[in-house]
Design a protein around this motif. Structure first.
Motif, PDB file in Angstrom:
ATOM      1  N   ASN A   1      37.117  43.472  42.207  1.00 54.67           N
ATOM      2  CA  ASN A   1      36.828  43.187  43.604  1.00 54.67           C
ATOM      3  C   ASN A   1      38.041  42.464  44.174  1.00 54.67           C
ATOM      4  O   ASN A   1      38.462  41.429  43.649  1.00 54.67           O
ATOM      5  CB  ASN A   1      35.575  42.324  43.740  1.00 54.67           C
TER       6      ASN A   1
ATOM      7  N   ASP B   1      38.411  40.690  46.642  1.00 50.67           N
ATOM      8  CA  ASP B   1      38.151  39.376  47.223  1.00 50.67           C
ATOM      9  C   ASP B   1      37.861  38.321  46.161  1.00 50.67           C
ATOM     10  O   ASP B   1      37.372  37.236  46.467  1.00 50.67           O
ATOM     11  CB  ASP B   1      36.960  39.457  48.188  1.00 50.67           C
ATOM     12  N   THR B   2      38.157  38.614  44.906  1.00 48.49           N
ATOM     13  CA  THR B   2      37.814  37.706  43.813  1.00 48.49           C
ATOM     14  C   THR B   2      38.456  36.333  43.972  1.00 48.49           C
ATOM     15  O   THR B   2      39.643  36.209  44.241  1.00 48.49           O
ATOM     16  CB  THR B   2      38.261  38.300  42.466  1.00 48.49           C
TER      17      THR B   2
ATOM     18  N   GLN C   1      33.134  32.959  43.611  1.00 44.58           N
ATOM     19  CA  GLN C   1      32.177  34.035  43.304  1.00 44.58           C
ATOM     20  C   GLN C   1      31.662  33.974  41.869  1.00 44.58           C
ATOM     21  O   GLN C   1      31.136  34.957  41.359  1.00 44.58           O
ATOM     22  CB  GLN C   1      32.809  35.408  43.551  1.00 44.58           C
TER      23      GLN C   1
ATOM     24  N   GLY D   1      36.016  45.310  49.412  1.00 42.46           N
ATOM     25  CA  GLY D   1      36.618  44.742  48.220  1.00 42.46           C
ATOM     26  C   GLY D   1      36.232  45.382  46.907  1.00 42.46           C
ATOM     27  O   GLY D   1      36.894  45.162  45.897  1.00 42.46           O
TER      28      GLY D   1
END
Length: 410
Positions: A58, A60-61, A65, A103
């Protein structure tokens, strides 16, 4: 059995995402690496992930998260091996991919592409990958070397990377080996539990829920994590699906990682909508409509009928006091349910909890008090959200351990 002393500098237990990444990284940096797995094939969990397409990362890691008793632990590894790094690797192997949601990156063809890529990376580092090797015993001798006894022989190395995952999906061979080994070597284990898993309800709730089975609705669920200064909350807005035993769908899977037995679940059936204003607006515009008709404008028909029967009097909207509609709005925005449990490890995508991060170095995943012992991937108390985050943790933690093993030599 024959003892094998082929001069390995590291043994990796587990030919999954984290294990293969660690092995390839160490091998390409000059280490002599052996990978052992009891399964007949490498990467079995990778192959079924993402509906067979593997949501391999992803974009947007970030550490936010992930769930962990130490929310800062994952920062170092994630910063040093990023989603962009893994995408570069995928591109070098000419694997076609696409972004399915914000993402979330998936293979165009098959998750097999990722497994084959990792096997090629291991081959480039002359890594010896051996499957169908059942682990019988693991020990550390007086000289600090690790001895791994299998049903095909015994192997030795000064470094041991444990990448055998957690307890989720036992039909693929998941075991508690990583937790057992951690305890054997004196490492604490945060109590494991199923995560990213459907929730189940008691017989009384299932009686009214079963007629809704198969129904899907977009909801918002706010979850809470941490205590004191580290306390935070996160809201997941995604799909929820009614099942014959309870609730599933992306929003529920996300919430399950935070849910603890005995806790209630507050579900916003109208995320992003001012429910009170909307109901009063419908009453003004359609005064002759009934409660079911009104709620059917906002919810799927079957759910609208259930909510109307439970919370609205019979009759037209014109005769309903605004206070009644305000009360209904409160239910729709904060529908409180009491899950009985989860579907367990059989349907859990990952395992929450694992090896206590206080026992490990965040830089290289090595046990602080046991030189040469590394714990990576799902075995560690770092659990990602749904959407490729757990794979990115596997790549990042495996890469960190692989580099460290190569630096140790042996």
């Amino acid at each position: 059995m024959t003892a094998h002393t082929a001069g390995f500098s590291a043994i990796v237990l587990g030919a999954g995402a984290a294990g293969l990444m660690a092995a390839a990284t160490a091998g390409q940096a000059g280490a002599r690496v052996l990978v052992l797995d009891h399964a007949p094939h490498a990467g079995r969990k990778i192959l079924i992930s993402g509906g067979g397409r593997c949501n391999f990362t992803n974009m947007d890691t970030g550490p936010g998260q992930f769930l962990s008793a130490n929310p800062h632990f994952a920062k170092s590894a994630l910063a040093r091996y990023t989603p962009a790094d893994f995408v570069d690797l995928v591109r070098r192997h000419r694997i076609p991919w696409h972004e399915k949601a914000a993402g979330q990156l998936f293979c165009d063809r098959s998750a097999r592409d990722i497994v084959d890529m990792l096997r090629r990376e291991c081959a480039a580092g002359q890594v010896d990958v051996r499957v169908s090797h059942r682990i019988i015993d693991v020990a550390r001798d007086a000289g600090g070397h690790y001895r791994v006894e299998t049903d095909h022989g015994t192997f030795h190395a000064p470094s041991l990377i444990v990448a055998t995952g957690g307890l989720s999906i036992p039909k693929l061979g998941a075991t508690g080996l990583a937790h057992d080994l951690a305890r054997r070597f004196g490492l604490r284990v945060v109590s494991p539990a199923p995560a990213l898993v459907p929730l189940t309800f008691g017989a009384q709730d299932r009686e009214w829920m079963e007629p809704l089975a198969g129904l899907s609705v977009t909801v918002g669920i706010t979850c809470h994590a941490g205590e004191g200064r580290q306390a935070r909350q996160v809201t997941f807005r995604d799909g929820m699906v009614f099942t014959h035993r309870g609730l599933s769908g992306p929003a529920i899977l996300q919430a399950s990682s935070y849910w603890q037995p005995g806790q209630v679940l507050d579900i916003d059936l109208l995320p992003g909508i001012d429910a009170t204003s909307r109901l009063l607006e419908i009453k003004r515009d359609r005064p002759r409509a009934g409660g079911v008709a009104m709620l059917s404008m906002l919810l799927p028909q079957r759910l609208a009928q259930l909510m109307a029967q439970a919370h609205l009097p019979d009759g037209q909207l014109a005769g309903m006091p605004d206070a009644v509609l305000a009360n209904v709005a409160g239910v729709l925005s904060g529908w409180r349910l009491n899950p009985h449990g989860t579907e367990g490890y059989v349907k859990a995508e990952v395992t929450r909890g694992g090896v206590d991060t206080d026992c490990l170095s965040s830089r290289d995943m090595q046990a602080r008090d046991v030189p040469g012992l590394f714990m990576v991937g799902e075995a560690v108390d770092v659990t990602g959200w749904l959407g490729g985050y757990n794979f990115q943790w596997a790549w990042a933690s495996g890469h960190a351990a692989g580099q460290a093993v190569a630096e140790r030599g042996g």
